[in-house]
Design a protein around this motif. Structure first.
Motif, PDB file in Angstrom:
ATOM      1  N   GLY A   1       0.808  -1.201   0.000  1.00 24.22           N
ATOM      2  CA  GLY A   1       0.000   0.000   0.000  1.00 24.22           C
ATOM      3  C   GLY A   1       0.847   1.258   0.000  1.00 24.22           C
ATOM      4  O   GLY A   1       2.079   1.201   0.018  1.00 24.22           O
ATOM      5  N   PRO A   2       0.207   2.444   0.002  1.00 24.75           N
ATOM      6  CA  PRO A   2       0.944   3.709  -0.003  1.00 24.75           C
ATOM      7  C   PRO A   2       1.789   3.853   1.260  1.00 24.75           C
ATOM      8  O   PRO A   2       1.411   3.398   2.343  1.00 24.75           O
ATOM      9  N   ARG A   3       2.941   4.520   1.080  1.00 23.97           N
ATOM     10  CA  ARG A   3       3.842   4.678   2.207  1.00 23.97           C
ATOM     11  C   ARG A   3       4.680   5.927   2.018  1.00 23.97           C
ATOM     12  O   ARG A   3       5.159   6.196   0.914  1.00 23.97           O
ATOM     13  N   ASP A   4       4.857   6.698   3.086  1.00 26.15           N
ATOM     14  CA  ASP A   4       5.741   7.851   3.089  1.00 26.15           C
ATOM     15  C   ASP A   4       7.023   7.498   3.828  1.00 26.15           C
ATOM     16  O   ASP A   4       6.985   6.866   4.899  1.00 26.15           O
ATOM     17  N   LEU A   5       8.162   7.906   3.264  1.00 24.84           N
ATOM     18  CA  LEU A   5       9.457   7.685   3.890  1.00 24.84           C
ATOM     19  C   LEU A   5      10.182   9.021   3.969  1.00 24.84           C
ATOM     20  O   LEU A   5      10.399   9.668   2.926  1.00 24.84           O
ATOM     21  N   ALA A   6      10.530   9.457   5.163  1.00 22.75           N
ATOM     22  CA  ALA A   6      11.262  10.700   5.346  1.00 22.75           C
ATOM     23  C   ALA A   6      12.758  10.430   5.255  1.00 22.75           C
ATOM     24  O   ALA A   6      13.236   9.350   5.614  1.00 22.75           O
ATOM     25  N   ALA A   7      13.515  11.414   4.766  1.00 21.90           N
ATOM     26  CA  ALA A   7      14.950  11.220   4.607  1.00 21.90           C
ATOM     27  C   ALA A   7      15.671  12.555   4.581  1.00 21.90           C
ATOM     28  O   ALA A   7      15.133  13.565   4.115  1.00 21.90           O
ATOM     29  N   ARG A   8      16.901  12.530   5.066  1.00 25.00           N
ATOM     30  CA  ARG A   8      17.766  13.710   4.930  1.00 25.00           C
ATOM     31  C   ARG A   8      18.091  13.945   3.456  1.00 25.00           C
ATOM     32  O   ARG A   8      18.142  15.072   3.001  1.00 25.00           O
ATOM     33  N   PHE A   9      18.301  12.846   2.725  1.00 24.65           N
ATOM     34  CA  PHE A   9      18.592  12.951   1.298  1.00 24.65           C
ATOM     35  C   PHE A   9      17.771  11.930   0.515  1.00 24.65           C
ATOM     36  O   PHE A   9      17.588  10.799   0.976  1.00 24.65           O
ATOM     37  N   VAL A  10      17.305  12.329  -0.650  1.00 21.51           N
ATOM     38  CA  VAL A  10      16.706  11.420  -1.622  1.00 21.51           C
ATOM     39  C   VAL A  10      17.663  11.323  -2.805  1.00 21.51           C
ATOM     40  O   VAL A  10      18.048  12.342  -3.378  1.00 21.51           O
ATOM     41  N   VAL A  11      18.036  10.106  -3.146  1.00 18.41           N
ATOM     42  CA  VAL A  11      18.963   9.863  -4.252  1.00 18.41           C
ATOM     43  C   VAL A  11      18.191   9.277  -5.418  1.00 18.41           C
ATOM     44  O   VAL A  11      17.560   8.223  -5.293  1.00 18.41           O
ATOM     45  N   GLY A  12      18.216   9.951  -6.555  1.00 16.98           N
ATOM     46  CA  GLY A  12      17.610   9.433  -7.768  1.00 16.98           C
ATOM     47  C   GLY A  12      18.607   8.564  -8.512  1.00 16.98           C
ATOM     48  O   GLY A  12      19.599   9.069  -9.050  1.00 16.98           O
ATOM     49  N   ALA A  13      18.342   7.257  -8.529  1.00 20.18           N
ATOM     50  CA  ALA A  13      19.160   6.307  -9.279  1.00 20.18           C
ATOM     51  C   ALA A  13      18.238   5.537 -10.218  1.00 20.18           C
ATOM     52  O   ALA A  13      18.414   4.348 -10.452  1.00 20.18           O
ATOM     53  N   ASP A  14      17.252   6.251 -10.744  1.00 19.04           N
ATOM     54  CA  ASP A  14      16.159   5.621 -11.477  1.00 19.04           C
ATOM     55  C   ASP A  14      16.249   5.810 -12.981  1.00 19.04           C
ATOM     56  O   ASP A  14      15.247   5.896 -13.677  1.00 19.04           O
ATOM     57  N   GLY A  15      17.477   5.853 -13.493  1.00 15.61           N
ATOM     58  CA  GLY A  15      17.690   5.729 -14.920  1.00 15.61           C
ATOM     59  C   GLY A  15      17.511   6.990 -15.739  1.00 15.61           C
ATOM     60  O   GLY A  15      17.302   8.084 -15.222  1.00 15.61           O
ATOM     61  N   ILE A  16      17.583   6.788 -17.059  1.00 15.38           N
ATOM     62  CA  ILE A  16      17.573   7.898 -18.009  1.00 15.38           C
ATOM     63  C   ILE A  16      16.346   8.788 -17.835  1.00 15.38           C
ATOM     64  O   ILE A  16      16.438  10.018 -17.845  1.00 15.38           O
ATOM     65  N   ALA A  17      15.186   8.169 -17.678  1.00 18.79           N
ATOM     66  CA  ALA A  17      13.935   8.926 -17.548  1.00 18.79           C
ATOM     67  C   ALA A  17      13.593   9.152 -16.077  1.00 18.79           C
ATOM     68  O   ALA A  17      12.441   9.061 -15.674  1.00 18.79           O
ATOM     69  N   SER A  18      14.584   9.474 -15.280  1.00 19.58           N
ATOM     70  CA  SER A  18      14.451   9.586 -13.833  1.00 19.58           C
ATOM     71  C   SER A  18      13.271  10.450 -13.401  1.00 19.58           C
ATOM     72  O   SER A  18      13.181  11.628 -13.761  1.00 19.58           O
TER      73      SER A  18
END
Length: 398
Positions: free
Chosen positions: A148-165
């Motif tokens: 189900g839906p989930r929120d995750l808090a973070a000091r940093f979010v790293v985008g490693a999700d490819g060309i169409a990030s």
């Protein structure tokens, strides 16, 4: 809502490596990947010397070998009708040979290693929105998970999700550089084609390669310009086009291809130009193809991802522990990455124009080799490596 030092979006080579290195130094990390565990993906397969060095330094190369990935100790270049040029791979500390693991092997190894050091790994999870604080800083993600839906808090979010990030799109990461050209390439796996080393063939604007990988198979690819590929494919099947382009680039290997058995379907991509994005901002960073993509003709994408994961993990750890402020650390990451990538980015783009003949491509490939030497020297200078940095307090952000 669970709070992390870093949420890494994308659990392939760049993302899993970044998560692994952060967690080894005490950071609390979540790794989110939309595909299933162990799923395959488009890949250039080959690890260059710098990539093998990284896996060796991280203690993971033995797992690649144990999975049945054959060692590659020679590289052969074919230029038109000239005699083949054979080069032996010189062993060096941490690099006994080169390797080209299937992504179903390599990605699992990296994800498993990350999980073993405490990374929370969530497959089948798609990020739908970046969370922001009142000042507009990225502060986490909203994701759709199998539970189900989930929120995750973070000091940093790293985008490693490819060309169409999606991370790059949501933060509006601007393009800093874009190439002029993009290869059209097809590849497939063959059994019984022979050969134990990398084999690259170039002839008047077409290229082909044979890359030994696991399960007794070789990844065989062909590449040329998108326009030429479309012209060659007119009125032909994808299989016929593949064989024709292979025969144009490597006619002396045509009998080997004809005698081999294709295993599975063909894969391919067409015409995506290389780019460099701004790769950091308040609370976010990009790594791998999300931040920097060069044409696959360089066969350097996996090696780039491993290198940049270590550069970014080091910068994030410095920011988390207060060794450097966030802006200074992340700006240094991008500058170093871009400096190391600039030469190879440029020459890969020139090769991807396919406006060369078999003589003209040779100095371009020598420039590729020179860029790779610079990269290895930089990685060897990273002492100690990120996973060997003891004494850092666990930088859990509240």
């Amino acid at each position: 809502m669970r709070t992390y030092d870093a949420v890494v979006v994308g659990g392939r080579v760049a993302g899993a490596s970044t998560a692994l290195l952060l967690a080894r130094s005490g950071a609390r990390v979540a790794l989110l990947e939309r595909s299933a565990y162990g799923a395959d993906t488009l890949s250039t397969h080959g690890l260059m010397r710098a990539g093998v060095l990284q896996l060796s330094r991280w203690g993971l190369l033995d797992r690649v070998v144990a999975a049945g990935t054959p060692p590659i100790r020679t590289t052969t270049f074919l230029y038109g009708d000239q005699e083949p040029v054979h080069i032996s791979i010189r062993p060096s500390p941490g690099v006994d040979a080169l390797y080209a693991p299937r992504r179903t092997v390599l990605d699992r190894i990296l994800v498993d290693a990350a999980s073993e050091v405490g990374v929370d790994v969530l497959h089948g999870t798609r990020v739908t929105e970046l969370l922001r604080d009142r000042a507009g800083r990225v502060s986490g993600v909203r994701a759709r998970t199998p539970g189900g839906p989930r929120d995750l808090a973070a000091r940093f979010v790293v985008g490693a999700d490819g060309i169409a990030s999606s991370v790059a799109q949501q933060v509006g990461a601007p393009l800093l550089r874009e190439g002029r050209w993009g290869s059209a390439a097809q590849y497939a796996y063959y059994e019984g084609i022979g050969g134990t080393g990398y084999e690259w063939a170039y002839r008047d604007g077409v290229a082909a390669g044979l890359i030994p990988t696991g399960d007794g198979l070789s990844c065989v690819f062909v590449a040329t310009s998108p326009q030429r590929m479309r012209t060659l494919r007119t009125g032909r099947s994808a299989e016929d086009t593949f064989e024709r382009v292979f025969g144009m680039a490597a006619p002396r290997y045509a009998d080997r291809l004809a005698a081999a058995t294709r295993v599975g379907r063909q894969f391919g991509w067409a015409g995506r130009r290389g780019f460099v994005r701004r790769s950091w901002g308040p609370g976010w960073a990009l790594v791998g193809d999300a931040g920097h993509f060069k044409d696959p003709i360089s066969t350097h994408g996996i090696t780039d991802a491993l290198r940049d994961a270590e550069l970014l993990a080091g910068a994030l750890l410095d920011a988390l522990t207060g060794i450097r402020d966030e802006a200074t650390a992340l700006d240094a990451y991008q500058r170093r990455r871009d400096l190391l990538s600039a030469q190879l980015f440029q020459v890969s783009d020139e090769i991807a124009g396919y406006e060369w003949d078999s003589d003209q491509v040779q100095p371009l490939l020598r420039r590729v080799s020179a860029a790779m030497i610079d990269e290895v020297e930089m990685l060897e200078s990273l002492t100690p490596a990120v996973p060997d940095r003891p004494g850092h307090p666990a930088p859990v952000w509240r």
